[in-house]
Design a protein around this motif. Structure first.
Motif, short mmCIF file in Angstrom:
data_model
loop_
_atom_site.label_atom_id
_atom_site.label_comp_id
_atom_site.label_asym_id
_atom_site.label_seq_id
_atom_site.Cartn_x
_atom_site.Cartn_y
_atom_site.Cartn_z
N ASN A 158 -2.77 9.79 -6.83
CA ASN A 158 -2.72 11.08 -7.52
C ASN A 158 -3.87 11.17 -8.51
N PRO A 159 -4.52 12.31 -8.52
CA PRO A 159 -5.64 12.44 -9.47
C PRO A 159 -5.11 12.44 -10.90
N VAL A 160 -5.97 12.06 -11.82
CA VAL A 160 -5.55 12.10 -13.22
C VAL A 160 -5.44 13.55 -13.65
N SER A 161 -4.64 13.82 -14.67
CA SER A 161 -4.39 15.22 -15.03
C SER A 161 -5.70 15.90 -15.44
N LEU A 178 -7.32 15.57 -18.96
CA LEU A 178 -7.45 14.25 -19.60
C LEU A 178 -8.92 13.92 -19.88
N ALA A 179 -9.77 14.12 -18.88
CA ALA A 179 -11.19 13.81 -19.07
C ALA A 179 -11.78 14.66 -20.20
N ARG A 217 -10.16 15.93 -22.78
CA ARG A 217 -9.65 15.45 -24.07
C ARG A 217 -10.40 14.19 -24.50
N ILE A 218 -10.67 13.33 -23.51
CA ILE A 218 -11.37 12.07 -23.83
C ILE A 218 -12.79 12.37 -24.29
N LEU A 219 -13.45 13.27 -23.56
CA LEU A 219 -14.85 13.58 -23.90
C LEU A 219 -14.97 14.27 -25.26
N ASP A 231 0.82 -1.23 0.00
CA ASP A 231 0.00 0.00 0.00
C ASP A 231 0.84 1.26 0.00
N SER A 232 2.12 1.14 0.35
CA SER A 232 2.96 2.34 0.31
C SER A 232 3.16 2.81 -1.14
N ALA A 233 2.82 1.94 -2.09
CA ALA A 233 2.92 2.34 -3.50
C ALA A 233 1.56 2.69 -4.08
N ARG A 234 0.56 2.77 -3.22
CA ARG A 234 -0.79 3.10 -3.73
C ARG A 234 -0.74 4.52 -4.28
N ASP A 235 -1.06 4.64 -5.54
CA ASP A 235 -0.93 5.93 -6.21
C ASP A 235 -2.30 6.57 -6.33
#
Lengths: 138, 190
Positions: free
Chosen positions: A66-69, A72-73, A75-77, A60-64
């Motif tokens: 961080n929100p997505v940039s 990004l949403a 660009r996808i939409l 869990d110390s590597a649980r990332d």
């Protein structure tokens, strides 16, 4: 008998712990309650769970989280399908039909008012006369 | 089988922007998450997520609920894109390309330690065989059920358990010093 149907014993418990870790919510649904009871009743099983907890914490110390940039949403939409708009809406279509009808009426009426074509075709033959024929007249 | 995404996919395929937004809200973090775990690279993970959604938009107008749930299909697409990128990485000569490395910038000691630990775990994950890494990403980090994860990987639950157990054992061996650090920290703090 498949593995899933085996009753819980220390070996089966240790194998599941190896695979899924210490959080019983990650275990197969049908094994969770039995696993919790087994861990509560068996000291060795409880020690294995404590060890697995420590390893889960390492992972869990590597649980990332961080929100997505931010964009990004967006660009996808921008690439999402759009509802197909009809090439002409109804009003445009009616206006086009009215223009067509008006054009036909004007064209037909104009034809009725135009003078009847001349019966003799002398002007046709004149068009092919030699230029000298006109010069004589001048 | 009831697919919780079926209506949204149908509507998004017909051009409903709200449905498309709902699909993105529901699935984008998961797609980015699994790709980050597979690739250890945030920018590349976002590229993968974007590519997954390009395929979603292409498939949505003709999507027919069938054997697999839409989310399962999305995860398969994401993992396949990750496998492709990992294969391309291997074909290049730099074996460490894209793998997170320990940060050496000066930070408050706790934060620095946490980043060091995270980097070590990322490196250990990156060293796992891809299928073991995918199994751990889905079950441990994404907290998927064993049945859903097995479906995504197109294997039996027993095969999934084997991948998970082998992966976790390899990680345990590779991260023994991190576990020791954490234990020391916890005991020192108590």
């Amino acid at each position: 008998m498949t593995k899933k149907e085996e009753s819980m014993d220390r070996e089966r418990f240790a194998n599941l712990l190896d695979a899924y870790g210490a959080d019983f919510r990650r275990w197969p649904a049908q094994m969770r309650a039995e696993a919790a009871v087994f861990a509560a009743q068996d000291a060795e099983a409880a020690a294995l769970v404590a060890e697995a907890h420590r390893f889960d914490a390492v992972l869990d110390s590597a649980r990332d989280d961080n929100p997505v940039s931010h964009d990004l949403a967006a660009r996808i939409l921008a690439g999402a399908p759009r509802a197909q708009r009809p090439a002409f809406d109804r009003r445009a279509l009616l206006a086009l039909a009215a223009c067509a009808v008006f054009g036909v009426v004007i064209g037909y009426g104009g034809g009725m008012l135009a003078p009847a074509p001349a019966e003799d075709d002398s002007y046709f033959s004149m068009a092919f006369e030699a230029p000298s024929a006109f010069e004589d007249e001048g | 089988m009831i697919d919780p995404d079926a209506d949204l996919v149908r509507s998004a395929g017909a051009g409903d922007q709200r449905a498309a937004e709902a699909l993105v809200r529901r699935h984008l973090p998961k797609m980015v998450g699994v790709a980050r775990r597979m690739l250890s690279d945030s920018a590349e993970a976002e590229d993968v997520a974007q590519e997954v959604f390009l395929r979603v938009w292409r498939e949505a107008p003709r999507w027919k609920p069938g054997q697999a749930k839409f989310e399962t299909w999305m995860h398969r697409v994401a993992l396949n894109l990750c496998y492709d990128r990992l294969r391309r990485r291997r074909e290049k000569t730099d074996p460490d390309a894209g793998i997170a490395v320990a940060d050496t910038r000066p930070l408050a000691s706790d934060e620095w330690l946490a980043r060091q630990r995270a980097a070590k775990v990322h490196m250990a994950l990156a060293a796992l065989p891809e299928r073991q890494r995918a199994a751990i990403a889905l079950v441990h980090f994404d907290e998927m059920s064993n049945i859903a994860a097995a479906e995504i990987l197109e294997i039996s639950v027993e095969a999934l358990e084997s991948l998970l157990a082998r992966g976790r054992r390899a990680l345990k061996a590779a991260l023994a010093d991190v576990a020791q650090d954490l234990r020391g920290g916890a005991e020192g703090g108590s």
